[in-house]
Scaffold this active site. Sequence first.
Site, PDB file in Angstrom:
ATOM      1  N   HIS A 190       4.790   9.230   7.242  1.00  0.00           N
ATOM      2  CA  HIS A 190       5.342  10.574   6.986  1.00  0.00           C
ATOM      3  C   HIS A 190       6.724  10.700   7.200  1.00  0.00           C
ATOM      4  CE1 HIS A 190       1.560  12.431   6.208  1.00  0.00           C
ATOM      5  NE2 HIS A 190       1.166  12.426   7.691  1.00  0.00           N
ATOM      6  N   GLU A 434     -10.160  -7.851  -6.444  1.00  0.00           N
ATOM      7  CA  GLU A 434      -9.360  -7.768  -5.025  1.00  0.00           C
ATOM      8  C   GLU A 434     -10.243  -9.177  -4.346  1.00  0.00           C
ATOM      9  OE1 GLU A 434      -9.188  -4.396  -3.418  1.00  0.00           O
ATOM     10  OE2 GLU A 434     -11.332  -3.852  -3.774  1.00  0.00           O
ATOM     11  N   ASP A 458      -5.268  -6.375  -1.455  1.00  0.00           N
ATOM     12  CA  ASP A 458      -6.454  -7.334  -0.601  1.00  0.00           C
ATOM     13  C   ASP A 458      -6.397  -8.633  -1.531  1.00  0.00           C
ATOM     14  OD1 ASP A 458      -7.425  -5.847   1.328  1.00  0.00           O
ATOM     15  OD2 ASP A 458      -8.754  -4.924   0.070  1.00  0.00           O
TER      16      ASP A 458
END
Length: 598
Positions: A190, A434, A458
């Site tokens: 954030h 992935e 990934d």
Amino acid sequence: MEIALQGIGVSPGIAMGPAVTFGLHSLEIPEYEITDTDAELKRFEQAVEAVRQDLRRLKERMAREAGERNAAIFDAHLMVLEDVVLREDLEQRLVSEQYNVEYILNDLIERQGKIMESVEDPTFRERMQDILDVGKRVLGKLLHTELESLEHLDHPSIIVAQDLSPSDTAKIDLANAKGIITDMSGPTSHTAILARAFAIPTVVGLKTACTYVHPGDTIILDGVKGDVVIRPTQDTIDKYLAAQRDEERRRQALLCIEETSAPARTTDGHEIDLLANVELPVEVTPDLASKCGGVGLYRTEYLFLDRTSLPTEEEQYQAYSKAAETLGDRPVILRTLDLGGDKFASHLQLAEELNPQLGWRAIRFCLERPDIFKAQLRAMLRASVRGNVSIMFPLISGVDELLRVKAVVKEVCADLERRSVPFRRNIQMGSMIEVPSAVAVADHLAQECDFFSIGTNDLIQYSLAVDRVNEKIAHLYEPAHPAILRMIKHTVKAAKRAGIPCGICGEMAGDPVFTEVLMGLGLSSLSMSSIAIPEVRAEVENTSLEDARKLADSVMEMHSVKEIRQFMQEHHEAQRTIETCLERYAAQSSSTENVGME
């Protein structure tokens, strides 16, 4: 002595000024026995209400200064205040242990902190930081202590902190905060999101800045490259002043690009789809729809987090429908639930695993919990009539798994058909690539789905056996590794032979250094964080597809990460992409003005 540090640039711009150090207020937590549990609970409720009012004021301020989209960050904080599980745990321990509410609440917060440390996904770790932030605020109210604030700065400053919570960042004195550096946080925190919203140059993840910085030290930071210089020499200051002037030109070019809603085209006329990755429903706005070709990855698991119960089918339907309606005829690719591994929801009570990244997660979890999977599929299929919706399945490792998934989809479609519920019968379904095994059998998978999307985050981790949040080996997590580039090329070839499109939705897609190579390898779309789209668009519009293919061929002949990385970086810098775009847009503007005069 001048000290240079390297972190992660998360909000662009070059800033220079004196340091203001900011540390989390250390609360002295009393511990004493109680006899009146109800009175302690009442004190807790009053503190929660006070924090609720504070957060609502922060949200209103954020909406005014940074827009509703960024203000929605505080919805997660407000949800934490309503956490029924936390309240039940608190009340149960008050009754059984008979200690004051501050002591028990602080213990619960510290336990959440330990859980956060054990979670590998940096995005989810940062979301869990919300819980710690709200908990500290409640403790402050209980102890009648005002926490340290950045709301009023005496002069233009660079803020230096170990970390900043969302409420710390939201209160920053915008007139005097010229830059932010933190030892912790990451690109999806954030702190990063709000810094970008406020256009404050920011570098995070420095690890040791607080050790070296003293209040008043001159600090220089580059929010693009992640460079930080403490106590710079005059030569260094002069160098960065020149860089600031260049950065302003770059900013002007990106603003021009951001205002462009036409599809991205290469100089020889080939269109490249630039799509957005979406984590939260609030990110899907008309503004987003005007700046990208659609949503290439809608991460649906965030509908399941930060709550005490599963979302209903109707809740999911409303969220997916809103995205589809907002994007109109532009694609919205909904990824089915990717819980487990390093993202978990407390209400599902997933068993702890020794190696969660290789465990019961994503499509494996969904196939074993058909009740959850079918509800999500019903919501997605129902939403498909509201726009251009596709469905994508994560962590597919082979054809058998994909066929099981398709069988479940067929059952759900039959159920909707039986109940005369409208849905798109020819909805496109794709597989994420992935897992190395999926690359190896990509030719077979391509026969069973409508599109591929390569999830490089990934794929890199699994292929190179690198835990990217392990500081000791994180430097080995390298998208420029020849093996990764070969896997991408192999997957694209398999898709082309089967006549299906192949895109990419990992972080690699948003790195402009890789844009030309990815185009040259034949990817049909690049999906990334929306903030990365203007710069990637500039790369697309500054090259020809023919040149991109030649570049990719050259790179594929190289043997080492160092060789590839250096070559790509030098090529990227030599292209002068931003400068070229600025010149082109300036020429277009001048041409338009001349036509108007005539």
